[in-house]
Write a protein that holds these residues in place. Sequence first.
Motif, PDB file in Angstrom:
ATOM      1  N   GLY A 179       1.079  -0.918  -0.143  1.00 61.28           N
ATOM      2  CA  GLY A 179      -0.121   0.197  -0.236  1.00 61.28           C
ATOM      3  C   GLY A 179       0.575   1.742   0.223  1.00 61.28           C
ATOM      4  O   GLY A 179       0.139   2.388   0.501  1.00 61.28           O
ATOM      5  N   VAL A 180       2.273   1.353   0.263  1.00 61.09           N
ATOM      6  CA  VAL A 180       3.431   2.127  -0.311  1.00 61.09           C
ATOM      7  C   VAL A 180       3.219   3.312  -1.766  1.00 61.09           C
ATOM      8  O   VAL A 180       3.241   2.655  -2.555  1.00 61.09           O
ATOM      9  CB  VAL A 180       4.349   2.599   0.399  1.00 61.09           C
ATOM     10  N   ALA A 181       2.868   4.160  -1.640  1.00 60.93           N
ATOM     11  CA  ALA A 181       2.811   4.959  -2.540  1.00 60.93           C
ATOM     12  C   ALA A 181       3.920   4.867  -3.632  1.00 60.93           C
ATOM     13  O   ALA A 181       4.748   4.869  -3.268  1.00 60.93           O
ATOM     14  CB  ALA A 181       2.184   6.172  -2.807  1.00 60.93           C
ATOM     15  N   ARG A 182       3.471   4.867  -4.986  1.00 62.85           N
ATOM     16  CA  ARG A 182       4.717   3.764  -5.958  1.00 62.85           C
ATOM     17  C   ARG A 182       5.510   5.667  -6.325  1.00 62.85           C
ATOM     18  O   ARG A 182       6.562   5.440  -5.659  1.00 62.85           O
ATOM     19  CB  ARG A 182       4.104   4.883  -7.376  1.00 62.85           C
ATOM     20  N   GLU A 183       5.226   7.095  -6.075  1.00 60.46           N
ATOM     21  CA  GLU A 183       6.352   8.057  -6.053  1.00 60.46           C
ATOM     22  C   GLU A 183       7.250   8.212  -4.237  1.00 60.46           C
ATOM     23  O   GLU A 183       8.083   8.693  -3.899  1.00 60.46           O
ATOM     24  CB  GLU A 183       5.857   9.520  -5.496  1.00 60.46           C
ATOM     25  N   PHE A 184       6.798   7.528  -3.117  1.00 56.76           N
ATOM     26  CA  PHE A 184       7.258   7.322  -2.241  1.00 56.76           C
ATOM     27  C   PHE A 184       8.338   5.409  -1.841  1.00 56.76           C
ATOM     28  O   PHE A 184       9.727   5.655  -1.161  1.00 56.76           O
ATOM     29  CB  PHE A 184       6.541   7.265  -0.860  1.00 56.76           C
ATOM     30  N   SER A 185       7.627   4.892  -2.921  1.00 56.82           N
ATOM     31  CA  SER A 185       8.209   3.229  -2.982  1.00 56.82           C
ATOM     32  C   SER A 185       9.387   3.597  -3.446  1.00 56.82           C
ATOM     33  O   SER A 185      10.325   2.539  -3.348  1.00 56.82           O
ATOM     34  CB  SER A 185       7.549   2.299  -3.364  1.00 56.82           C
ATOM     35  N   ALA A 186      10.087   4.230  -4.433  1.00 56.88           N
ATOM     36  CA  ALA A 186      10.932   4.091  -5.167  1.00 56.88           C
ATOM     37  C   ALA A 186      11.895   4.797  -4.723  1.00 56.88           C
ATOM     38  O   ALA A 186      13.305   4.565  -4.617  1.00 56.88           O
ATOM     39  CB  ALA A 186      10.509   5.426  -7.000  1.00 56.88           C
ATOM     40  N   HIS A 187      11.922   6.217  -3.942  1.00 57.02           N
ATOM     41  CA  HIS A 187      12.970   6.957  -3.031  1.00 57.02           C
ATOM     42  C   HIS A 187      13.274   5.940  -1.397  1.00 57.02           C
ATOM     43  O   HIS A 187      14.470   5.898  -1.259  1.00 57.02           O
ATOM     44  CB  HIS A 187      12.247   7.621  -2.341  1.00 57.02           C
ATOM     45  N   LEU A 188      12.302   5.121  -0.797  1.00 57.15           N
ATOM     46  CA  LEU A 188      12.201   4.208   0.487  1.00 57.15           C
ATOM     47  C   LEU A 188      13.091   2.494   0.242  1.00 57.15           C
ATOM     48  O   LEU A 188      13.874   2.183   0.552  1.00 57.15           O
ATOM     49  CB  LEU A 188      10.949   3.947   0.733  1.00 57.15           C
ATOM     50  N   SER A 189      12.632   2.462  -1.525  1.00 55.83           N
ATOM     51  CA  SER A 189      13.734   1.051  -1.917  1.00 55.83           C
ATOM     52  C   SER A 189      14.958   1.461  -1.926  1.00 55.83           C
ATOM     53  O   SER A 189      15.856   0.018  -1.881  1.00 55.83           O
ATOM     54  CB  SER A 189      13.239   0.215  -2.907  1.00 55.83           C
ATOM     55  N   ARG A 190      15.394   2.512  -2.393  1.00 54.70           N
ATOM     56  CA  ARG A 190      17.075   2.637  -2.244  1.00 54.70           C
ATOM     57  C   ARG A 190      17.425   2.777  -1.138  1.00 54.70           C
ATOM     58  O   ARG A 190      18.607   2.246  -0.382  1.00 54.70           O
ATOM     59  CB  ARG A 190      17.249   3.761  -3.614  1.00 54.70           C
ATOM     60  N   ARG A 191      16.781   3.688   0.227  1.00 52.97           N
ATOM     61  CA  ARG A 191      17.082   3.819   1.028  1.00 52.97           C
ATOM     62  C   ARG A 191      17.590   2.648   1.822  1.00 52.97           C
ATOM     63  O   ARG A 191      18.172   2.254   3.429  1.00 52.97           O
ATOM     64  CB  ARG A 191      16.198   4.968   2.011  1.00 52.97           C
ATOM     65  N   LEU A 192      16.233   1.140   1.608  1.00 55.73           N
ATOM     66  CA  LEU A 192      16.141   0.157   2.418  1.00 55.73           C
ATOM     67  C   LEU A 192      17.234  -1.301   2.267  1.00 55.73           C
ATOM     68  O   LEU A 192      17.383  -1.959   3.037  1.00 55.73           O
ATOM     69  CB  LEU A 192      14.649  -0.141   2.530  1.00 55.73           C
ATOM     70  N   GLN A 193      17.617  -0.486   0.717  1.00 57.08           N
ATOM     71  CA  GLN A 193      17.740  -1.744   0.244  1.00 57.08           C
ATOM     72  C   GLN A 193      19.408  -2.329   1.353  1.00 57.08           C
ATOM     73  O   GLN A 193      19.183  -3.692   0.992  1.00 57.08           O
ATOM     74  CB  GLN A 193      18.865  -1.354  -1.484  1.00 57.08           C
TER      75      GLN A 193
END
Length: 119
Positions: A17-31
């Motif tokens: 349920g995370v919005a696409r505009e946030f998921s792209a940024h978060l995925s780089r930080r979480l990786q």
Amino acid sequence: MSERAIDRIRRDLEQRGVAREFSAHLSRRLQPIVEPLDPEAYEAVLSSVSHACRAQAVQTLPEPDVPDPTSLRGLEEVQRLLGAFTDELQKLEEALETLAAYVTRMRSQTVHSRGQTLH
């Protein structure tokens, strides 16, 4: 950074349920954080992140018809609504006083003219 891992994290966040505009940024930080984790810990981190994103969305986007009394803007809106309600109550009170005066006058005129009480 592994683009494949970042893409997987992004998809998993969006499925939660995370919005696409946030998921792209978060995925780089979480990786770098989640890549070495076992599957259970990976799921726990992504679940926590998705819950935090939803909580933030609810906090920053209150329903338009319901003022949020915990924010300054919501408090100002509640005060404005109460002020408008007070104004309307004053108008109603004035109208009732006018009606009461009219009924009193009608009653006294009827009693004097007929010698009876108006019921």
